[in-house]
Design a protein around this motif. Structure first.
Motif, mmCIF file in Angstrom:
data_model
loop_
_atom_site.group_PDB
_atom_site.id
_atom_site.type_symbol
_atom_site.label_atom_id
_atom_site.label_comp_id
_atom_site.label_asym_id
_atom_site.label_seq_id
_atom_site.Cartn_x
_atom_site.Cartn_y
_atom_site.Cartn_z
ATOM 1 N N LEU A 32 -40.548 24.464 -5.319
ATOM 2 C CA LEU A 32 -41.415 23.428 -4.747
ATOM 3 C C LEU A 32 -42.606 24.043 -4.016
ATOM 4 O O LEU A 32 -43.713 23.509 -4.056
ATOM 5 C CB LEU A 32 -40.621 22.526 -3.816
ATOM 6 N N SER A 33 -42.384 25.162 -3.360
ATOM 7 C CA SER A 33 -43.482 25.850 -2.683
ATOM 8 C C SER A 33 -44.509 26.361 -3.690
ATOM 9 O O SER A 33 -45.710 26.301 -3.446
ATOM 10 C CB SER A 33 -42.934 27.003 -1.853
ATOM 11 N N THR A 34 -44.020 26.853 -4.811
ATOM 12 C CA THR A 34 -44.924 27.293 -5.870
ATOM 13 C C THR A 34 -45.767 26.133 -6.368
ATOM 14 O O THR A 34 -46.973 26.279 -6.604
ATOM 15 C CB THR A 34 -44.124 27.899 -7.034
ATOM 16 N N GLY A 35 -45.155 24.971 -6.515
ATOM 17 C CA GLY A 35 -45.885 23.800 -6.960
ATOM 18 C C GLY A 35 -46.846 23.256 -5.905
ATOM 19 O O GLY A 35 -47.910 22.735 -6.229
ATOM 20 N N LEU A 36 -46.504 23.419 -4.644
ATOM 21 C CA LEU A 36 -47.322 22.894 -3.554
ATOM 22 C C LEU A 36 -48.611 23.696 -3.367
ATOM 23 O O LEU A 36 -49.659 23.130 -3.125
ATOM 24 C CB LEU A 36 -46.516 22.882 -2.254
ATOM 25 N N TYR A 37 -48.519 25.009 -3.494
ATOM 26 C CA TYR A 37 -49.661 25.883 -3.238
ATOM 27 C C TYR A 37 -50.331 26.373 -4.522
ATOM 28 O O TYR A 37 -50.867 27.453 -4.576
ATOM 29 C CB TYR A 37 -49.229 27.076 -2.393
ATOM 30 N N ARG A 38 -50.334 25.567 -5.548
ATOM 31 C CA ARG A 38 -50.936 25.992 -6.814
ATOM 32 C C ARG A 38 -52.447 25.953 -6.803
ATOM 33 O O ARG A 38 -53.086 26.571 -7.619
ATOM 34 C CB ARG A 38 -50.390 25.147 -7.961
ATOM 35 N N ARG A 39 -53.040 25.229 -5.882
ATOM 36 C CA ARG A 39 -54.492 25.070 -5.893
ATOM 37 C C ARG A 39 -55.217 26.045 -4.982
ATOM 38 O O ARG A 39 -56.409 26.114 -4.984
ATOM 39 C CB ARG A 39 -54.846 23.645 -5.479
#
Length: 189
Positions: A181-188
């Motif tokens: 989820l952290s990987t998905g949250l900070y993708r931008r």
């Protein structure tokens, strides 16, 4: 290029066919028994095939809607051993039926779809590989456990993620999901 993949697949299959008898001789007797029980659990219904047979009975007795929460005969009368760890899917099948097991499978499919989506949209290759690896691990464990419970795969003792009793595996799955989820949250960024 497509034919090269087909040739490699054929070569691996041929190698596996020729290596199988040699590998069988290197297995311990209990490992050989586990594989023969997988092929025919009715061969030893009171011994090594007991768990698989009882698991199938529990899943089948659930029907479409299930027997109800804590009302399954196989699980409440303890006919199904290791029902809280290895065979939690059979418990869900008996108590919640086809609808409950379909919901469990649907949740794992949703987890896999979201995990692969996060991996594809990640900002770096490393983050994408981490996300894909975590997703693959969770889905692999789910497939093995469900296949084991319905008799499609040999009994291995792999727990069902997020559902099986066991503190260390649950903590590992939750930590990995947090990383995903952290990987998905900070993708931008």
């Amino acid at each position: 290029m497509k034919w090269l993949g087909m040739v490699l697949l054929a070569a691996v299959c041929l190698l596996a066919i020729f290596a199988a008898p040699r590998a069988w001789n290197h297995l311990q007797p209990y490992q050989q028994k586990r594989l023969t029980t997988f092929l025919d659990p009715a061969d030893d219904p009171l011994g090594s095939g007991y768990q698989v047979i009882q698991s199938k009975v529990a899943i089948g007795s659930g029907g479409v809607g299930g027997a109800g929460f804590l009302k399954g005969t196989q699980t409440q009368l303890r006919f199904l051993p290791q029902q809280h760890t290895d065979f939690i899917f059979a418990l869900a099948g008996e108590e919640f039926g086809l609808l409950g097991t379909s919901a469990v499978i649907l949740m794992f499919l949703l987890y896999g779809w979201r995990g692969i989506r996060i991996a594809n949209r990640s900002r770096s290759q490393f983050a994408g590989l981490i996300a894909a690896g975590i997703t693959t691990m969770i889905i692999y464990h789910a497939c093995i456990n469900i296949g084991m419970a319905i008799g499609m795969l040999p009994v291995t003792g792999i727990p069902l993620p997020f559902l099986s009793y066991g503190g260390s595996f649950l903590i590992t799955c939750l930590m990995n999901t947090g990383i995903l989820l952290s990987t998905g949250l900070y993708r931008r960024e």
